[in-house]
Design a protein around this motif. Structure first.
Motif, PDB file in Angstrom:
ATOM      1  N   LEU A   1      -2.345  -7.059   6.903  1.00 23.47           N
ATOM      2  CA  LEU A   1      -3.448  -6.834   7.442  1.00 23.47           C
ATOM      3  C   LEU A   1      -4.684  -5.699   6.761  1.00 23.47           C
ATOM      4  N   MET A   2      -3.747  -4.744   6.346  1.00 28.67           N
ATOM      5  CA  MET A   2      -4.523  -3.616   5.723  1.00 28.67           C
ATOM      6  C   MET A   2      -5.206  -3.993   4.523  1.00 28.67           C
ATOM      7  N   ALA A   3      -4.389  -4.985   3.743  1.00 30.69           N
ATOM      8  CA  ALA A   3      -4.833  -5.181   2.469  1.00 30.69           C
ATOM      9  C   ALA A   3      -6.051  -6.026   2.479  1.00 30.69           C
ATOM     10  N   SER A   4      -5.939  -7.134   3.540  1.00 23.86           N
ATOM     11  CA  SER A   4      -7.357  -8.030   3.749  1.00 23.86           C
ATOM     12  C   SER A   4      -8.346  -7.140   4.043  1.00 23.86           C
ATOM     13  N   MET A   5      -8.108  -6.246   4.867  1.00 23.79           N
ATOM     14  CA  MET A   5      -9.279  -5.121   5.421  1.00 23.79           C
ATOM     15  C   MET A   5      -9.698  -4.605   3.954  1.00 23.79           C
ATOM     16  N   MET A   6      -8.817  -4.095   3.317  1.00 23.94           N
ATOM     17  CA  MET A   6      -9.504  -3.329   2.022  1.00 23.94           C
ATOM     18  C   MET A   6     -10.159  -4.231   1.046  1.00 23.94           C
ATOM     19  N   ALA A   7      -9.769  -5.620   1.125  1.00 24.49           N
ATOM     20  CA  ALA A   7     -10.310  -6.369   0.148  1.00 24.49           C
ATOM     21  C   ALA A   7     -11.674  -6.732   0.456  1.00 24.49           C
ATOM     22  N   ASP A   8     -12.015  -6.648   1.967  1.00 20.42           N
ATOM     23  CA  ASP A   8     -13.531  -6.953   2.264  1.00 20.42           C
ATOM     24  C   ASP A   8     -14.250  -5.979   2.192  1.00 20.42           C
ATOM     25  N   GLY A   9     -13.805  -4.568   2.183  1.00 21.79           N
ATOM     26  CA  GLY A   9     -14.612  -3.487   1.691  1.00 21.79           C
ATOM     27  C   GLY A   9     -15.280  -2.766   2.747  1.00 21.79           C
ATOM     28  N   HIS A  10     -15.232  -3.446   4.298  1.00 23.96           N
ATOM     29  CA  HIS A  10     -15.937  -3.056   5.194  1.00 23.96           C
ATOM     30  C   HIS A  10     -15.274  -2.052   6.076  1.00 23.96           C
ATOM     31  N   HIS A  11     -14.075  -1.633   5.553  1.00 27.73           N
ATOM     32  CA  HIS A  11     -13.236  -0.531   6.400  1.00 27.73           C
ATOM     33  C   HIS A  11     -12.689   0.566   5.658  1.00 27.73           C
ATOM     34  N   ASP A  12     -13.597   1.004   4.733  1.00 23.19           N
ATOM     35  CA  ASP A  12     -13.431   2.036   3.632  1.00 23.19           C
ATOM     36  C   ASP A  12     -13.063   3.396   4.426  1.00 23.19           C
ATOM     37  N   ARG A  13     -13.839   3.687   5.606  1.00 23.71           N
ATOM     38  CA  ARG A  13     -13.536   4.633   6.406  1.00 23.71           C
ATOM     39  C   ARG A  13     -12.258   4.963   7.063  1.00 23.71           C
ATOM     40  N   VAL A  14     -11.986   3.581   7.664  1.00 26.54           N
ATOM     41  CA  VAL A  14     -10.462   3.600   8.316  1.00 26.54           C
ATOM     42  C   VAL A  14      -9.512   4.125   7.315  1.00 26.54           C
ATOM     43  N   PHE A  15      -9.408   3.684   6.196  1.00 26.84           N
ATOM     44  CA  PHE A  15      -8.479   4.160   5.053  1.00 26.84           C
ATOM     45  C   PHE A  15      -8.700   5.522   4.424  1.00 26.84           C
ATOM     46  N   ASP A  16     -10.034   5.956   4.304  1.00 21.59           N
ATOM     47  CA  ASP A  16     -10.247   7.404   4.111  1.00 21.59           C
ATOM     48  C   ASP A  16      -9.639   8.344   5.197  1.00 21.59           C
ATOM     49  N   ASP A  17      -9.628   8.083   6.492  1.00 24.84           N
ATOM     50  CA  ASP A  17      -9.225   8.862   7.523  1.00 24.84           C
ATOM     51  C   ASP A  17      -7.604   8.558   7.539  1.00 24.84           C
TER      52      ASP A  17
END
Length: 82
Positions: free
Chosen positions: A20-36
């Motif tokens: 799920l995380m990889a899919s979210m990273m690939a679309d690039g719309h959730h960068d802030r989540v991963f920065d947090d």
């Protein structure tokens, strides 16, 4: 449930989460989540030296931060492969 069943279930949850995380990273719309999450991957307790034997609370927080870091690393690697 025995230890082996528990470990298998945790590994299965980990794999689903990484996917799920990889899919979210690939679309690039959730960068802030991963920065947090990256901020949570570095445990800082404010002490210079926790001692030879860390307290139980310190050890738990350090293990949690390490697991977040491992999840992020695995998800980034999988996202690059997508």
């Amino acid at each position: 449930m025995n230890v082996h069943e528990m470990e298998a279930r945790l590994n299965a949850h980990r794999e689903v989460l990484i996917s799920l995380m990889a899919s979210m990273m690939a679309d690039g719309h959730h960068d802030r989540v991963f920065d947090d999450l990256q901020q949570d991957a570095v445990y800082v307790d404010g002490e210079e030296d926790p001692g030879i034997l860390p307290s139980e609370a310190f050890a738990s927080e350090a293990h949690a931060a390490d697991e977040i870091s491992r999840l992020l690393d695995a998800a980034r690697a999988r996202a690059k492969a997508l």
